[in-house]
Design a protein around this motif. Structure first.
Motif, PDB file in Angstrom:
ATOM      1  N   VAL A  57      42.288  44.694  33.224  1.00  0.00           N
ATOM      2  CA  VAL A  57      40.886  45.083  33.053  1.00  0.00           C
ATOM      3  C   VAL A  57      40.711  45.542  31.612  1.00  0.00           C
ATOM      4  O   VAL A  57      41.549  46.293  31.092  1.00  0.00           O
ATOM      5  N   PRO A 294      32.934  46.085  36.749  1.00  0.00           N
ATOM      6  CA  PRO A 294      33.191  44.894  37.570  1.00  0.00           C
ATOM      7  C   PRO A 294      32.268  44.857  38.786  1.00  0.00           C
ATOM      8  O   PRO A 294      31.864  45.887  39.313  1.00  0.00           O
ATOM      9  N   ARG A 298      38.857  44.793  40.870  1.00  0.00           N
ATOM     10  CA  ARG A 298      39.697  44.060  39.923  1.00  0.00           C
ATOM     11  C   ARG A 298      41.096  44.662  39.918  1.00  0.00           C
ATOM     12  O   ARG A 298      41.259  45.881  39.831  1.00  0.00           O
ATOM     13  N   LYS A 299      42.097  43.813  39.995  1.00  0.00           N
ATOM     14  CA  LYS A 299      43.466  44.290  39.928  1.00  0.00           C
ATOM     15  C   LYS A 299      43.759  44.841  38.530  1.00  0.00           C
ATOM     16  O   LYS A 299      43.305  44.292  37.539  1.00  0.00           O
ATOM     17  N   TYR A 322      43.782  48.867  41.928  1.00  0.00           N
ATOM     18  CA  TYR A 322      42.483  48.192  41.797  1.00  0.00           C
ATOM     19  C   TYR A 322      41.481  49.115  41.116  1.00  0.00           C
ATOM     20  O   TYR A 322      41.509  50.336  41.293  1.00  0.00           O
TER      21      TYR A 322
END
Length: 330
Positions: A57, A294, A298-299, A322
């Motif tokens: 991210v 996001p 999102r990982k 996450y």
């Protein structure tokens, strides 16, 4: 002409201001709990923001603060039939749960919740650990008629966790804990989606720890019998928690047979419970600035760097896996 230029300049200033405001509005702040431990399991203090790197991210670590304050801890005790297949097993589970009360700091707030097919709050958050201890003594043995009538027989784990969030989500603070005490089995059918549950827990900044005091349930995969821990284990690790096994050795039961009477050595149980207490108490608050929030989870991967900006591999991290669409705690 001068009036036109002045008007054009004013429009440009307004447009620039709107663009800047839009950019600032798009930037989101997220705060995540992070545990960093050395090879001996000791919490690593003194880390700085520049030593934390986030991958997966686009984010900037703006602040890193040590948080060792009091926690809210929910003891979520499995009352399904498999937890009481032997009287000695149930007494052992109850003694392990009491050991957790002894190990954690007395300024923490503890609640006692139980579940099987139904989730019940027996003791809301309190610093009166004796009241929780008394309720543990009063619990019927799982599998008996009284227990089945009160809580059911099967393990509706996802439903119970969703119910916990419904009850306590507004009370949780970053770093608080749902401490699941269960043999790990879970019903395969549920209206609760694990992705939705993971997002709710992540938004609250809560961690799930799972202590497995007796042999887990067995599930069939082809012709093999395997431990059915997948759901609880994934939720623990994905929220920055841990799955804890107090066994050194154990005897594998025959499918359909009885469990062995000795599940773990007492000294290993004590060490496991003490470890859990340490993991619960100390965390870093990692403040991330994300340019674009996001739209779905999102990982992410968190790494700790040394003074030369190289990843430190010897440290063990407990971190959420996450980033969910809404900030955990502004």
């Amino acid at each position: 002409m001068r009036a036109s230029r002045a008007a054009l300049l004013l429009l440009l200033l307004i447009a620039s201001g709107l663009a800047l405001a839009a950019q600032e509005q798009a930037t989101q702040t997220y705060v995540l709990p992070l545990g960093v431990y050395d090879r001996d399991g000791k919490f690593v203090e003194g880390l700085k923001p520049e030593q934390i790197r986030v991958k997966g991210v686009k984010a900037t670590v703006k602040r890193l603060e040590l948080d060792t304050g009091p926690r809210r801890i929910i003891l979520l005790l499995d009352m399904s039939g498999s937890m009481g297949q032997r009287k000695t097993a149930w007494e052992f589970v109850r003694s392990v749960t009491k050991a957790v009360l002894t190990a954690i700091r007395p300024d923490n707030s503890v609640a006692l919740h139980v579940f099987a097919e139904k989730h019940v709050v027996l003791v809301p958050f309190t610093e009166d650990f004796a009241a929780v201890d008394s309720q543990l003594d009063a619990l019927p043995r799982p599998g008996r008629t009284e227990a089945k009538e009160a809580y059911g027989r099967k393990t509706a784990l996802l439903d119970a966790l969703a119910s916990v969030m419904n009850e306590c989500e507004k009370e949780f603070r970053l770093g608080d804990v749902i401490f699941l005490i269960s043999d790990g089995g879970a019903m395969r059918t549920s209206e609760v989606k694990i992705q939705d549950l993971r997002s709710r827990v992540g938004r609250a900044g809560v961690r799930i720890f799972h202590l497995v005091p007796i042999l887990p349930s067995l599930a069939t995969v082809g012709d093999l019998w395997v431990w059915d821990l997948e759901v609880a284990e994934s939720l623990a690790k994905e929220t920055g928690g841990e799955i804890l096994f107090p066994w050194e050795t154990w005897e594998v039961p025959v499918p359909g047979g009885s469990y062995p009477p000795n599940y773990a050595r007492s000294e290993n149980v004590a060490a496991t419970v003490q470890k859990a207490a340490r993991l619960i108490q100390s965390v870093y608050r990692v403040e991330l600035e994300v340019p674009e929030s996001p739209h779905k989870p999102r990982k992410l991967t968190v790494e700790v760097l040394d003074s030369h900006k190289r990843r430190i591999s010897k440290e063990r991290l407990l971190d959420p896996r996450y980033l969910v669409p809404q900030p955990a705690h502004p």
